[in-house]
Design a protein around this motif. Structure first.
Motif, PDB file in Angstrom:
ATOM      1  N   THR A 193       0.866   2.883   3.466  1.00 47.88           N
ATOM      2  CA  THR A 193       1.469   1.916   2.544  1.00 47.88           C
ATOM      3  C   THR A 193       2.882   1.564   2.984  1.00 47.88           C
ATOM      4  OG1 THR A 193       2.235   3.693   1.077  1.00 47.88           O
ATOM      5  CG2 THR A 193       0.088   2.714   0.606  1.00 47.88           C
ATOM      6  N   THR A 196       2.523  -0.709   6.141  1.00 53.72           N
ATOM      7  CA  THR A 196       2.038  -2.032   5.742  1.00 53.72           C
ATOM      8  C   THR A 196       3.144  -2.845   5.090  1.00 53.72           C
ATOM      9  OG1 THR A 196      -0.205  -1.182   5.459  1.00 53.72           O
ATOM     10  CG2 THR A 196       0.324  -3.240   4.343  1.00 53.72           C
ATOM     11  N   GLU A 197       3.966  -2.190   4.284  1.00 52.03           N
ATOM     12  CA  GLU A 197       5.079  -2.889   3.639  1.00 52.03           C
ATOM     13  C   GLU A 197       6.112  -3.324   4.684  1.00 52.03           C
ATOM     14  OE1 GLU A 197       7.545  -4.342   0.365  1.00 52.03           O
ATOM     15  OE2 GLU A 197       5.438  -4.260   0.974  1.00 52.03           O
TER      16      GLU A 197
END
Length: 399
Positions: A193, A196-197
């Motif tokens: 996460t 991806t951010e």
């Protein structure tokens, strides 16, 4: 000349080494290594192994010297190493890398990083976003390039960034988002996460992602995930690694950077005027290393994980609060309960008190954030088991 002008001043200031009177302090690594030599303390400060790497790699270097590989190699690197890097990225990560256009060999990962920042930063309004604590050369190289450093804090115990804080820090002024994964000094491995951010924010603000992945084969609980393997990552990511950590050959200084051809051309344009080339006989040796069987790489990670367990057990027995690493060379421990609320003072006293050298985590943060990490200490686990056991025994008997 009372004041010597030049970029060296902002470089020293960026690294936190420039005193108000204009003098330059030694790095904490030099200071602590000198303390180890002076006192006979076990040096768990600087991150270099005390064991040689695989014999196949060492023998390949000797053979290369014997057959005359002692002159300048090609500017991008010897073709066999370029091919080995490309093969390695496909073998482990499914990444297609053109060895002729999309990779260059550098004088270690540090030169790859510095050349990349010098090549891609365009002026004093550019910003580079990093996670804090950060490897000390990041701040120095950003300052040398004339950009502004912007940081996102990592907090114990898991040292994962707050994604809202990250989103607020990355703006249209952000030229580069610089990620070190697995992370030095905290030992964190960033979850998907987070990665991806980073890609989302880079796309939103048209930033370049630079990843320092020198500990890629030293992640303990899950395979390493390069940013370039994730959707949207490859087209804007420069991936940096080296053979030093993977093959216990930190003194050879054979690194590389790969990514889109136009970005690599930009980096090469600067890199060729830094070291030009390096390590002619060591390049074919690292190529041999990159082609070793899978069990070498899994075995290296397992062996280091075991060393961290030995070190962590010793630190707990001495009274430290240990934050177990997810990868890399280093274990972070909180010394507050042992009177180490000021980790810098604690580490300066530790060689005489316990016969062990460590590094305060405050050496890896900006001055205004040192209070947030004041009791945290970094210990290197990349040493022989007997050395770690002796260090653990010294610590346990000293507190």
């Amino acid at each position: 000349m009372s004041v010597i002008p030049g970029a060296w001043r902002r470089t020293a200031a960026g690294a936190g080494l420039l005193a108000p009177d204009g003098s330059v302090a030694p790095t904490i690594f030099a200071e602590m290594s000198a303390a180890a030599a002076r006192t006979g303390a076990i040096n768990l400060g600087q991150g270099f192994p005390d064991e040689d790497g695989p014999s196949e790699v060492l023998d390949a270097a000797r053979e290369a010297i014997a057959r005359g590989a002692n002159q300048y190699p090609p500017g991008r690197g010897i073709p066999d190493l370029l091919s080995a890097i490309s093969e390695h990225q496909w073998r482990f990560y499914g990444l297609e890398v053109d060895p002729a256009r999309e990779v260059i060999v550098t004088a270690g990962a540090t030169e790859a990083l510095t050349a990349t920042l010098l090549a891609l930063i365009d002026g004093p309004d550019d910003e580079v976003v990093v996670f804090e604590p950060y490897y000390d050369s990041y701040a120095a190289a950003v300052a040398l390039a004339g950009a502004r450093l912007r940081t996102v804090p990592l907090r114990a115990p898991d040292f994962q960034p707050d994604l809202d804080r990250l989103a607020a820090t990355v703006t249209d002024r952000t030229r580069i988002i610089l990620i070190n994964d697995p992370h030095n000094p905290t030992g964190a491995v960033f979850d998907r996460t987070v990665l991806t951010e980073v890609i989302r924010l880079a796309e939103l603000h048209d930033a370049i992602i630079v990843t320092d992945e020198v500990y890629e084969h030293l992640a303990f609980h899950a395979p390493h995930t390069p940013v370039a393997t994730l959707p949207g990552g490859a087209e804007r990511t420069l991936t940096i690694s080296s053979g030093g950590k993977t093959f216990s050959a930190t003194g050879w200084k054979i690194g590389w950077v790969h990514g889109p051809g136009d970005l690599i051309t930009a980096v090469l344009t600067v890199k060729q005027y830094l070291t030009y080339v390096n390590g002619s006989p060591f390049q074919p040796a690292i190529a041999v290393g990159l082609r070793l069987p899978d069990d070498y790489f899994t075995g290296a990670a397992e062996a280091l994980a075991t060393k961290h367990e030995i070190l962590g057990s010793g630190l707990r027995a001495a009274g430290f609060t240990v934050h177990p690493p997810q990868g890399g060379y280093f274990t972070v421990a909180d010394a507050t309960a042992l009177g180490g609320a000021d980790a810098a003072r604690f580490c300066r006293e530790l060689p005489e008190r316990a016969g062990v050298v460590a590094i305060p985590l405050t050496a890896f943060v900006s001055e205004d954030r040192r209070g947030d990490y004041a009791g945290l200490v970094r210990f290197a686990a990349c040493k022989q088991v007997a050395v770690l056991e002796e260090a653990a025994s010294r610590l346990a008997s000293s507190f």
